[in-house]
Design an enzyme around this catalytic site. Structure first.
Site, PDB file in Angstrom:
ATOM      1  N   HIS A   1       1.034  -1.070  -0.019  1.00  0.00           N
ATOM      2  CA  HIS A   1      -0.071   0.056  -0.034  1.00  0.00           C
ATOM      3  C   HIS A   1       0.872   0.989   0.106  1.00  0.00           C
ATOM      4  O   HIS A   1       1.994   1.059   0.521  1.00  0.00           O
ATOM      5  CB  HIS A   1      -0.911   0.134   1.405  1.00  0.00           C
ATOM      6  CG  HIS A   1      -1.874   1.144   1.416  1.00  0.00           C
ATOM      7  ND1 HIS A   1      -1.806   2.078   1.821  1.00  0.00           N
ATOM      8  CD2 HIS A   1      -3.227   0.678   1.380  1.00  0.00           C
ATOM      9  CE1 HIS A   1      -2.646   2.989   1.816  1.00  0.00           C
ATOM     10  NE2 HIS A   1      -3.742   2.148   1.691  1.00  0.00           N
TER      11      HIS A   1
ATOM     12  N   ASP B   1       2.915  -4.491   8.055  1.00  0.00           N
ATOM     13  CA  ASP B   1       1.795  -3.868   7.919  1.00  0.00           C
ATOM     14  C   ASP B   1       0.705  -4.945   8.079  1.00  0.00           C
ATOM     15  O   ASP B   1       0.458  -5.631   7.231  1.00  0.00           O
ATOM     16  CB  ASP B   1       1.925  -3.006   6.540  1.00  0.00           C
ATOM     17  CG  ASP B   1       0.559  -2.433   6.406  1.00  0.00           C
ATOM     18  OD1 ASP B   1      -0.476  -2.561   7.075  1.00  0.00           O
ATOM     19  OD2 ASP B   1       0.443  -1.380   5.138  1.00  0.00           O
TER      20      ASP B   1
ATOM     21  N   GLN C   1      -4.504  -5.082   6.837  1.00  0.00           N
ATOM     22  CA  GLN C   1      -5.407  -5.966   5.930  1.00  0.00           C
ATOM     23  C   GLN C   1      -5.537  -7.195   6.608  1.00  0.00           C
ATOM     24  O   GLN C   1      -6.359  -8.204   6.132  1.00  0.00           O
ATOM     25  CB  GLN C   1      -4.923  -6.109   4.570  1.00  0.00           C
ATOM     26  CG  GLN C   1      -6.055  -6.177   3.499  1.00  0.00           C
ATOM     27  CD  GLN C   1      -7.027  -5.168   3.694  1.00  0.00           C
ATOM     28  OE1 GLN C   1      -8.142  -5.396   3.568  1.00  0.00           O
ATOM     29  NE2 GLN C   1      -6.730  -3.836   3.582  1.00  0.00           N
TER      30      GLN C   1
ATOM     31  N   LYS D   1     -10.670  -1.359  10.165  1.00  0.00           N
ATOM     32  CA  LYS D   1     -10.661  -2.343   9.239  1.00  0.00           C
ATOM     33  C   LYS D   1     -11.095  -3.488  10.097  1.00  0.00           C
ATOM     34  O   LYS D   1     -11.073  -4.737   9.487  1.00  0.00           O
ATOM     35  CB  LYS D   1      -9.309  -2.646   8.483  1.00  0.00           C
ATOM     36  CG  LYS D   1      -9.199  -1.362   7.321  1.00  0.00           C
ATOM     37  CD  LYS D   1      -7.906  -1.588   6.641  1.00  0.00           C
ATOM     38  CE  LYS D   1      -7.904  -0.250   5.529  1.00  0.00           C
ATOM     39  NZ  LYS D   1      -6.689  -0.328   4.976  1.00  0.00           N
TER      40      LYS D   1
ATOM     41  N   CYS E   1      -4.659   2.460  -3.712  1.00  0.00           N
ATOM     42  CA  CYS E   1      -3.211   2.806  -3.197  1.00  0.00           C
ATOM     43  C   CYS E   1      -2.102   1.861  -3.596  1.00  0.00           C
ATOM     44  O   CYS E   1      -1.393   1.784  -2.468  1.00  0.00           O
ATOM     45  CB  CYS E   1      -3.462   3.088  -1.731  1.00  0.00           C
ATOM     46  SG  CYS E   1      -4.815   4.577  -1.368  1.00  0.00           S
TER      47      CYS E   1
HETATM   48  C1  LIG Z   1      -5.615   0.563   4.620  1.00  0.00           C
HETATM   49  C2  LIG Z   1      -4.113   0.115   4.613  1.00  0.00           C
HETATM   50  C3  LIG Z   1      -3.340   0.916   5.102  1.00  0.00           C
HETATM   51  C4  LIG Z   1      -3.587   2.546   5.675  1.00  0.00           C
HETATM   52  O1  LIG Z   1      -4.426   2.433   6.485  1.00  0.00           O
HETATM   53  P1  LIG Z   1      -5.134   3.794   7.306  1.00  0.00           P
HETATM   54  O2  LIG Z   1      -6.081   3.403   8.193  1.00  0.00           O
HETATM   55  O3  LIG Z   1      -5.592   4.446   6.028  1.00  0.00           O
HETATM   56  O4  LIG Z   1      -3.890   4.409   7.709  1.00  0.00           O
HETATM   57  C5  LIG Z   1      -2.078   0.600   4.968  1.00  0.00           C
HETATM   58  N1  LIG Z   1      -1.589  -0.668   4.647  1.00  0.00           N
HETATM   59  C6  LIG Z   1      -2.597  -1.659   4.059  1.00  0.00           C
HETATM   60  C7  LIG Z   1      -2.326  -2.827   3.634  1.00  0.00           C
HETATM   61  C8  LIG Z   1      -4.082  -1.188   4.256  1.00  0.00           C
HETATM   62  O5  LIG Z   1      -4.838  -2.120   3.615  1.00  0.00           O
END
Ligand SMILES: *Cc1c(COP(=O)(O)O)cnc(C)c1O
Length: 403
Positions: A121, A198, A201, A224, A361
Protein backbone atom coordinates in the site's frame (compact mmCIF):
# COMPACT_ATOMS: atom_id res chain seq x y z
CA UNK A 1 -21.78 -21.42 17.19
CA UNK A 2 -21.70 -19.06 14.22
CA UNK A 3 -25.20 -17.90 13.33
CA UNK A 4 -25.11 -15.60 10.31
CA UNK A 5 -28.56 -14.09 10.91
CA UNK A 6 -27.71 -13.26 14.49
CA UNK A 7 -24.31 -11.84 13.46
CA UNK A 8 -25.95 -9.61 10.84
CA UNK A 9 -28.26 -8.19 13.49
CA UNK A 10 -25.15 -6.87 15.27
CA UNK A 11 -24.55 -4.46 12.34
CA UNK A 12 -27.37 -1.86 12.08
CA UNK A 13 -26.01 -0.40 8.82
CA UNK A 14 -26.70 -3.66 6.98
CA UNK A 15 -30.41 -2.68 7.06
CA UNK A 16 -29.76 0.40 4.95
CA UNK A 17 -31.28 0.89 1.56
CA UNK A 18 -29.20 2.40 -1.26
CA UNK A 19 -31.14 3.69 -4.28
CA UNK A 20 -34.12 1.72 -3.03
CA UNK A 21 -32.12 -1.53 -2.85
CA UNK A 22 -30.89 -3.42 0.17
CA UNK A 23 -27.26 -2.43 0.84
CA UNK A 24 -24.71 -5.12 -0.03
CA UNK A 25 -21.41 -4.09 1.49
CA UNK A 26 -18.38 -5.58 -0.26
CA UNK A 27 -15.84 -2.86 0.59
CA UNK A 28 -14.64 -4.23 3.92
CA UNK A 29 -11.01 -3.93 2.87
CA UNK A 30 -11.38 -0.14 2.83
CA UNK A 31 -13.27 0.02 6.10
CA UNK A 32 -15.34 -2.55 7.93
CA UNK A 33 -18.78 -1.88 9.38
CA UNK A 34 -19.33 -1.24 13.07
CA UNK A 35 -21.19 -3.59 15.40
CA UNK A 36 -23.74 -2.16 17.82
CA UNK A 37 -21.58 -2.89 20.89
CA UNK A 38 -18.90 -0.60 19.47
CA UNK A 39 -21.44 2.12 18.57
CA UNK A 40 -22.93 1.84 22.08
CA UNK A 41 -19.47 2.23 23.61
CA UNK A 42 -18.95 5.48 21.70
CA UNK A 43 -22.35 6.83 22.81
CA UNK A 44 -21.69 5.73 26.41
CA UNK A 45 -18.31 7.48 26.46
CA UNK A 46 -19.70 10.87 25.35
CA UNK A 47 -22.86 10.44 27.43
CA UNK A 48 -21.26 9.39 30.69
CA UNK A 49 -17.52 9.86 31.15
CA UNK A 50 -16.00 12.11 28.49
CA UNK A 51 -12.86 13.65 30.06
CA UNK A 52 -9.15 14.06 29.42
CA UNK A 53 -6.94 11.27 30.68
CA UNK A 54 -3.79 10.87 32.78
CA UNK A 55 -4.07 14.33 34.36
CA UNK A 56 -7.34 14.97 36.20
CA UNK A 57 -7.95 14.11 39.84
CA UNK A 58 -11.67 14.11 39.22
CA UNK A 59 -13.84 11.03 38.81
CA UNK A 60 -14.59 11.37 35.10
CA UNK A 61 -10.93 11.68 34.24
CA UNK A 62 -10.08 8.66 36.33
CA UNK A 63 -12.84 6.59 34.72
CA UNK A 64 -11.70 7.59 31.22
CA UNK A 65 -8.06 6.87 32.10
CA UNK A 66 -8.93 3.43 33.48
CA UNK A 67 -10.95 2.48 30.40
CA UNK A 68 -8.23 3.80 28.08
CA UNK A 69 -5.51 1.79 29.82
CA UNK A 70 -7.78 -1.29 29.99
CA UNK A 71 -8.15 -1.02 26.21
CA UNK A 72 -4.37 -0.94 25.83
CA UNK A 73 -4.14 -4.18 27.81
CA UNK A 74 -6.86 -5.80 25.67
CA UNK A 75 -4.89 -4.85 22.57
CA UNK A 76 -1.64 -6.10 24.16
CA UNK A 77 -3.26 -9.48 24.93
CA UNK A 78 -4.79 -9.71 21.45
CA UNK A 79 -1.41 -9.23 19.76
CA UNK A 80 0.38 -11.12 22.55
CA UNK A 81 2.89 -8.33 23.19
CA UNK A 82 5.13 -8.91 26.20
CA UNK A 83 4.36 -5.54 27.84
CA UNK A 84 1.40 -3.11 27.67
CA UNK A 85 3.81 -0.22 27.00
CA UNK A 86 4.98 -1.92 23.79
CA UNK A 87 1.51 -1.01 22.44
CA UNK A 88 1.52 2.59 21.16
CA UNK A 89 -1.92 3.95 20.35
CA UNK A 90 -1.92 5.98 17.14
CA UNK A 91 -4.37 7.42 14.62
CA UNK A 92 -3.93 4.41 12.33
CA UNK A 93 -1.57 2.31 10.24
CA UNK A 94 -0.33 5.33 8.31
CA UNK A 95 0.72 7.20 11.45
CA UNK A 96 2.21 4.05 12.99
CA UNK A 97 4.45 3.58 9.95
CA UNK A 98 5.43 7.26 9.92
CA UNK A 99 6.49 7.08 13.59
CA UNK A 100 8.98 4.36 12.66
CA UNK A 101 10.14 5.77 9.31
CA UNK A 102 10.60 9.22 10.80
CA UNK A 103 12.56 7.79 13.74
CA UNK A 104 14.88 5.84 11.47
CA UNK A 105 15.44 8.90 9.25
CA UNK A 106 17.84 10.21 11.88
CA UNK A 107 19.46 6.82 12.57
CA UNK A 108 20.14 5.49 9.06
CA UNK A 109 22.97 6.82 6.93
CA UNK A 110 24.36 6.63 3.41
CA UNK A 111 25.37 3.06 2.55
CA UNK A 112 22.49 1.56 4.55
CA UNK A 113 19.89 -0.41 2.66
CA UNK A 114 16.19 -1.06 3.27
CA UNK A 115 13.88 -3.52 1.52
CA UNK A 116 10.19 -3.20 0.70
CA UNK A 117 7.89 -5.67 -1.05
CA UNK A 118 6.30 -4.99 -4.43
CA UNK A 119 2.87 -5.64 -2.92
CA UNK A 120 2.68 -2.61 -0.63
CA UNK A 121 0.00 0.00 0.00
CA UNK A 122 1.31 3.54 -0.63
CA UNK A 123 1.31 3.96 3.18
CA UNK A 124 4.07 1.38 3.35
CA UNK A 125 6.08 2.87 0.46
CA UNK A 126 6.04 6.66 0.63
CA UNK A 127 7.16 7.10 4.30
CA UNK A 128 10.20 4.91 3.55
CA UNK A 129 11.00 6.90 0.42
CA UNK A 130 10.97 10.06 2.53
CA UNK A 131 13.20 8.32 5.09
CA UNK A 132 15.65 7.29 2.36
CA UNK A 133 15.73 10.81 0.94
CA UNK A 134 16.54 12.23 4.37
CA UNK A 135 19.07 9.61 5.43
CA UNK A 136 20.71 8.63 2.12
CA UNK A 137 19.73 4.96 2.58
CA UNK A 138 18.86 2.94 -0.52
CA UNK A 139 15.42 1.36 -1.11
CA UNK A 140 15.25 -2.06 -2.80
CA UNK A 141 12.08 -3.89 -3.87
CA UNK A 142 11.23 -7.62 -3.61
CA UNK A 143 9.53 -8.34 -6.97
CA UNK A 144 6.21 -10.13 -7.34
CA UNK A 145 4.95 -13.03 -9.46
CA UNK A 146 2.01 -13.07 -11.87
CA UNK A 147 -0.12 -14.95 -9.30
CA UNK A 148 0.31 -12.15 -6.76
CA UNK A 149 2.91 -13.82 -4.54
CA UNK A 150 6.37 -12.43 -3.75
CA UNK A 151 9.56 -13.74 -5.36
CA UNK A 152 10.87 -14.69 -1.96
CA UNK A 153 13.89 -16.60 -3.28
CA UNK A 154 15.26 -13.24 -4.47
CA UNK A 155 15.19 -11.84 -0.93
CA UNK A 156 18.25 -13.91 0.02
CA UNK A 157 20.33 -12.14 -2.63
CA UNK A 158 19.00 -8.72 -1.64
CA UNK A 159 19.84 -9.06 2.06
CA UNK A 160 23.34 -8.24 3.28
CA UNK A 161 25.04 -6.71 6.32
CA UNK A 162 24.06 -3.21 5.11
CA UNK A 163 20.34 -4.08 5.27
CA UNK A 164 18.81 -2.30 8.23
CA UNK A 165 15.05 -2.59 7.72
CA UNK A 166 12.58 -4.75 5.81
CA UNK A 167 8.89 -3.85 5.48
CA UNK A 168 6.09 -5.92 4.08
CA UNK A 169 2.37 -6.28 4.54
CA UNK A 170 0.95 -9.39 6.14
CA UNK A 171 -1.90 -9.34 3.60
CA UNK A 172 -2.02 -7.29 0.38
CA UNK A 173 -5.01 -4.95 0.29
CA UNK A 174 -5.11 -4.95 -3.52
CA UNK A 175 -4.94 -8.73 -4.10
CA UNK A 176 -5.49 -10.39 -0.73
CA UNK A 177 -2.19 -12.33 -0.90
CA UNK A 178 -1.11 -13.66 2.51
CA UNK A 179 2.64 -13.12 2.67
CA UNK A 180 5.01 -15.59 4.38
CA UNK A 181 5.99 -13.04 7.01
CA UNK A 182 7.53 -15.51 9.43
CA UNK A 183 10.01 -16.57 6.76
CA UNK A 184 10.73 -12.94 5.82
CA UNK A 185 11.35 -12.06 9.48
CA UNK A 186 13.71 -15.02 9.93
CA UNK A 187 15.68 -14.19 6.80
CA UNK A 188 16.00 -10.50 7.75
CA UNK A 189 17.07 -11.28 11.32
CA UNK A 190 19.98 -13.39 10.02
CA UNK A 191 21.47 -10.11 8.80
CA UNK A 192 20.44 -8.12 11.87
CA UNK A 193 17.79 -6.16 9.94
CA UNK A 194 14.58 -5.10 11.72
CA UNK A 195 11.19 -5.94 10.20
CA UNK A 196 7.99 -3.91 10.16
CA UNK A 197 4.81 -5.75 9.19
CA UNK A 198 1.80 -3.78 7.97
CA UNK A 199 -1.14 -5.69 9.42
CA UNK A 200 -3.92 -3.34 8.28
CA UNK A 201 -5.40 -5.97 6.00
CA UNK A 202 -4.56 -9.11 8.01
CA UNK A 203 -5.99 -8.15 11.40
CA UNK A 204 -9.65 -8.49 10.31
CA UNK A 205 -8.95 -12.15 9.47
CA UNK A 206 -5.90 -13.32 11.44
CA UNK A 207 -4.89 -12.93 15.08
CA UNK A 208 -1.16 -12.19 14.94
CA UNK A 209 1.14 -13.33 17.75
CA UNK A 210 3.97 -10.81 17.76
CA UNK A 211 6.16 -12.83 20.11
CA UNK A 212 5.78 -16.03 18.15
CA UNK A 213 6.52 -14.14 14.91
CA UNK A 214 9.46 -12.40 16.64
CA UNK A 215 8.46 -9.33 14.61
CA UNK A 216 10.09 -6.00 15.50
CA UNK A 217 7.17 -3.71 14.58
CA UNK A 218 3.58 -4.63 13.71
CA UNK A 219 1.01 -1.97 12.80
CA UNK A 220 -2.73 -1.89 12.13
CA UNK A 221 -5.90 0.24 12.01
CA UNK A 222 -9.05 -0.19 14.12
CA UNK A 223 -11.44 0.78 11.33
CA UNK A 224 -10.65 -2.33 9.29
CA UNK A 225 -11.27 -4.57 12.30
CA UNK A 226 -14.78 -3.43 13.24
CA UNK A 227 -13.60 -0.48 15.33
CA UNK A 228 -13.86 3.27 14.69
CA UNK A 229 -11.82 5.38 12.25
CA UNK A 230 -8.87 7.46 13.45
CA UNK A 231 -7.37 4.84 15.79
CA UNK A 232 -4.58 2.38 15.26
CA UNK A 233 -1.81 0.48 16.90
CA UNK A 234 1.94 0.38 16.70
CA UNK A 235 3.51 -2.62 18.38
CA UNK A 236 7.25 -2.37 18.81
CA UNK A 237 9.79 -4.34 20.82
CA UNK A 238 10.63 -2.38 23.96
CA UNK A 239 14.34 -1.96 23.19
CA UNK A 240 13.61 -0.69 19.68
CA UNK A 241 10.95 1.79 20.78
CA UNK A 242 13.46 3.06 23.34
CA UNK A 243 16.08 3.44 20.63
CA UNK A 244 13.85 5.67 18.46
CA UNK A 245 13.40 9.42 19.01
CA UNK A 246 9.89 10.77 19.72
CA UNK A 247 7.71 11.52 16.70
CA UNK A 248 5.82 14.58 17.89
CA UNK A 249 6.49 16.99 20.71
CA UNK A 250 3.75 18.18 23.02
CA UNK A 251 1.85 17.41 26.18
CA UNK A 252 1.86 13.93 27.73
CA UNK A 253 5.16 12.86 26.06
CA UNK A 254 7.53 14.65 28.45
CA UNK A 255 8.99 14.04 31.89
CA UNK A 256 10.20 17.59 32.57
CA UNK A 257 10.19 20.70 30.42
CA UNK A 258 12.39 23.79 30.78
CA UNK A 259 13.46 26.13 28.01
CA UNK A 260 17.00 24.72 28.32
CA UNK A 261 16.19 21.02 28.16
CA UNK A 262 13.20 18.71 28.01
CA UNK A 263 13.36 15.05 29.02
CA UNK A 264 10.97 12.58 27.44
CA UNK A 265 8.42 10.38 29.13
CA UNK A 266 8.82 6.62 29.26
CA UNK A 267 7.00 4.26 26.90
CA UNK A 268 4.28 4.36 25.74
CA UNK A 269 3.76 8.07 26.45
CA UNK A 270 6.90 9.13 24.55
CA UNK A 271 4.99 8.35 21.34
CA UNK A 272 1.55 9.56 22.44
CA UNK A 273 1.89 13.35 22.40
CA UNK A 274 -1.26 15.40 22.98
CA UNK A 275 -4.76 14.25 23.79
CA UNK A 276 -5.30 10.91 22.08
CA UNK A 277 -8.52 9.55 20.54
CA UNK A 278 -9.69 8.39 23.97
CA UNK A 279 -13.16 7.29 22.90
CA UNK A 280 -11.77 5.63 19.77
CA UNK A 281 -9.21 3.61 21.72
CA UNK A 282 -11.83 2.39 24.20
CA UNK A 283 -14.11 1.45 21.28
CA UNK A 284 -11.17 -0.32 19.57
CA UNK A 285 -10.82 -2.50 22.68
CA UNK A 286 -14.52 -3.40 22.45
CA UNK A 287 -14.16 -4.21 18.73
CA UNK A 288 -11.36 -6.63 19.59
CA UNK A 289 -13.58 -8.25 22.23
CA UNK A 290 -16.32 -8.51 19.61
CA UNK A 291 -14.06 -10.24 17.07
CA UNK A 292 -12.82 -12.67 19.68
CA UNK A 293 -16.40 -13.42 20.73
CA UNK A 294 -17.22 -14.37 17.11
CA UNK A 295 -13.95 -16.34 17.06
CA UNK A 296 -11.20 -16.20 14.45
CA UNK A 297 -11.78 -19.78 13.32
CA UNK A 298 -15.45 -18.95 12.63
CA UNK A 299 -14.46 -15.74 10.86
CA UNK A 300 -11.95 -17.57 8.67
CA UNK A 301 -14.29 -20.43 7.86
CA UNK A 302 -17.16 -18.14 6.83
CA UNK A 303 -14.88 -15.87 4.79
CA UNK A 304 -13.08 -18.76 3.05
CA UNK A 305 -16.44 -20.31 2.10
CA UNK A 306 -17.54 -16.97 0.64
CA UNK A 307 -14.21 -16.52 -1.16
CA UNK A 308 -14.45 -19.95 -2.81
CA UNK A 309 -18.09 -19.47 -3.72
CA UNK A 310 -17.57 -16.02 -5.22
CA UNK A 311 -14.39 -17.03 -7.09
CA UNK A 312 -16.09 -19.98 -8.71
CA UNK A 313 -19.09 -17.90 -9.83
CA UNK A 314 -16.99 -14.96 -11.06
CA UNK A 315 -14.71 -17.23 -13.10
CA UNK A 316 -17.74 -18.34 -15.12
CA UNK A 317 -18.32 -14.80 -16.40
CA UNK A 318 -16.89 -14.42 -19.90
CA UNK A 319 -13.96 -12.01 -20.18
CA UNK A 320 -13.48 -11.68 -16.43
CA UNK A 321 -9.90 -11.86 -15.10
CA UNK A 322 -9.06 -12.24 -11.40
CA UNK A 323 -5.72 -10.76 -10.26
CA UNK A 324 -3.98 -12.58 -7.44
CA UNK A 325 -4.70 -16.28 -7.15
CA UNK A 326 -2.13 -17.22 -4.51
CA UNK A 327 -3.00 -18.19 -0.90
CA UNK A 328 -5.20 -15.27 0.14
CA UNK A 329 -7.87 -13.72 2.34
CA UNK A 330 -11.38 -12.89 1.12
CA UNK A 331 -10.40 -10.24 -1.43
CA UNK A 332 -11.12 -10.59 -5.13
CA UNK A 333 -9.69 -8.02 -7.56
CA UNK A 334 -10.92 -8.35 -11.12
CA UNK A 335 -11.55 -6.69 -14.46
CA UNK A 336 -13.84 -7.40 -17.37
CA UNK A 337 -12.31 -7.19 -20.80
CA UNK A 338 -12.93 -3.86 -22.52
CA UNK A 339 -14.73 -2.25 -19.57
CA UNK A 340 -13.27 0.35 -17.18
CA UNK A 341 -13.49 -0.77 -13.53
CA UNK A 342 -15.02 2.57 -12.53
CA UNK A 343 -17.98 2.02 -14.87
CA UNK A 344 -18.74 -1.36 -13.30
CA UNK A 345 -18.44 0.15 -9.80
CA UNK A 346 -20.92 2.92 -10.65
CA UNK A 347 -23.54 0.53 -11.97
CA UNK A 348 -23.09 -1.76 -8.95
CA UNK A 349 -23.65 1.25 -6.67
CA UNK A 350 -26.92 2.04 -8.44
CA UNK A 351 -27.93 -1.52 -7.57
CA UNK A 352 -27.00 -1.05 -3.89
CA UNK A 353 -23.69 -2.92 -4.03
CA UNK A 354 -20.61 -1.21 -2.54
CA UNK A 355 -17.29 -2.25 -4.10
CA UNK A 356 -13.98 -0.47 -4.49
CA UNK A 357 -12.60 0.50 -7.88
CA UNK A 358 -9.25 2.01 -8.79
CA UNK A 359 -5.63 1.34 -7.91
CA UNK A 360 -6.34 0.65 -4.21
CA UNK A 361 -3.37 2.80 -3.11
CA UNK A 362 -1.11 0.21 -4.70
CA UNK A 363 -0.12 1.69 -8.07
CA UNK A 364 3.02 -0.46 -8.44
CA UNK A 365 0.83 -3.60 -8.49
CA UNK A 366 -1.42 -2.08 -11.18
CA UNK A 367 1.70 -1.16 -13.19
CA UNK A 368 2.90 -4.76 -12.87
CA UNK A 369 -0.33 -6.03 -14.47
CA UNK A 370 -0.38 -3.04 -16.89
CA UNK A 371 -3.92 -2.07 -15.88
CA UNK A 372 -5.35 1.25 -14.61
CA UNK A 373 -7.09 -0.43 -11.69
CA UNK A 374 -9.48 -3.21 -10.74
CA UNK A 375 -12.89 -3.78 -9.23
CA UNK A 376 -12.28 -5.14 -5.75
CA UNK A 377 -14.72 -7.01 -3.58
CA UNK A 378 -13.56 -7.62 -0.03
CA UNK A 379 -15.76 -9.93 2.00
CA UNK A 380 -16.43 -9.97 5.72
CA UNK A 381 -17.95 -12.70 7.89
CA UNK A 382 -21.33 -10.90 7.85
CA UNK A 383 -21.59 -11.27 4.06
CA UNK A 384 -23.66 -14.10 2.55
CA UNK A 385 -23.82 -16.32 -0.51
CA UNK A 386 -27.17 -14.73 -1.39
CA UNK A 387 -25.40 -11.37 -1.60
CA UNK A 388 -22.80 -12.91 -3.91
CA UNK A 389 -25.59 -14.29 -6.14
CA UNK A 390 -27.03 -10.78 -6.41
CA UNK A 391 -23.56 -9.42 -7.23
CA UNK A 392 -23.07 -11.95 -10.02
CA UNK A 393 -26.39 -11.01 -11.62
CA UNK A 394 -25.54 -7.31 -11.23
CA UNK A 395 -22.14 -7.78 -12.91
CA UNK A 396 -23.79 -9.60 -15.81
CA UNK A 397 -26.25 -6.72 -16.15
CA UNK A 398 -23.43 -4.14 -16.01
CA UNK A 399 -21.53 -6.11 -18.64
CA UNK A 400 -24.48 -6.07 -21.02
CA UNK A 401 -25.04 -2.37 -20.49
CA UNK A 402 -21.38 -1.46 -21.02
CA UNK A 403 -20.37 -3.64 -23.93
C1 LIG B 1 -5.75 0.49 4.70
C2 LIG B 1 -4.35 0.11 4.61
C3 LIG B 1 -3.34 0.99 5.03
C4 LIG B 1 -3.62 2.38 5.52
O1 LIG B 1 -4.41 2.36 6.68
P1 LIG B 1 -5.00 3.73 7.28
O2 LIG B 1 -6.02 3.26 8.25
O3 LIG B 1 -5.59 4.48 6.12
O4 LIG B 1 -3.86 4.45 7.91
C5 LIG B 1 -2.04 0.54 4.95
N1 LIG B 1 -1.74 -0.67 4.51
C6 LIG B 1 -2.68 -1.55 4.11
C7 LIG B 1 -2.27 -2.92 3.65
C8 LIG B 1 -4.01 -1.19 4.14
O5 LIG B 1 -4.95 -2.05 3.74
Amino acid sequence: MFNINKVREDFPILNRKINGKQLIYFDNGATSQTPKVVIDTIVDYYTNYNANIHRGVHTLSQEATDKYEEARIKIQKHFNAKQPYEIILTSGTTESINIISSGFSSILKKGDEVIVSALEHHSNIVPWQIMCEKSGAELKVIPMNENGSLQLDLLDDMLNENTKLVFCNHVSNALGTINPIKEIIEKAHKYGAYVLIDGAQSCPHIKPDVQELDVDFYVSSAHKMYGPTGVGVLYGKEELLNLLPPYQGGGEMIKTVTFEKTTYADLPHKFEAGTPNICGVIAFGVAIDYMNSIGFSNIQKQENDLLEYATEKLQKIDGLTIYGTHNKTSIISFNIKGIHPYDIGSILDKLGIAVRTGHHCAQPIMDFYKIPGTVRISLAFYNTKEEIDILIEAIKKAKTMLS
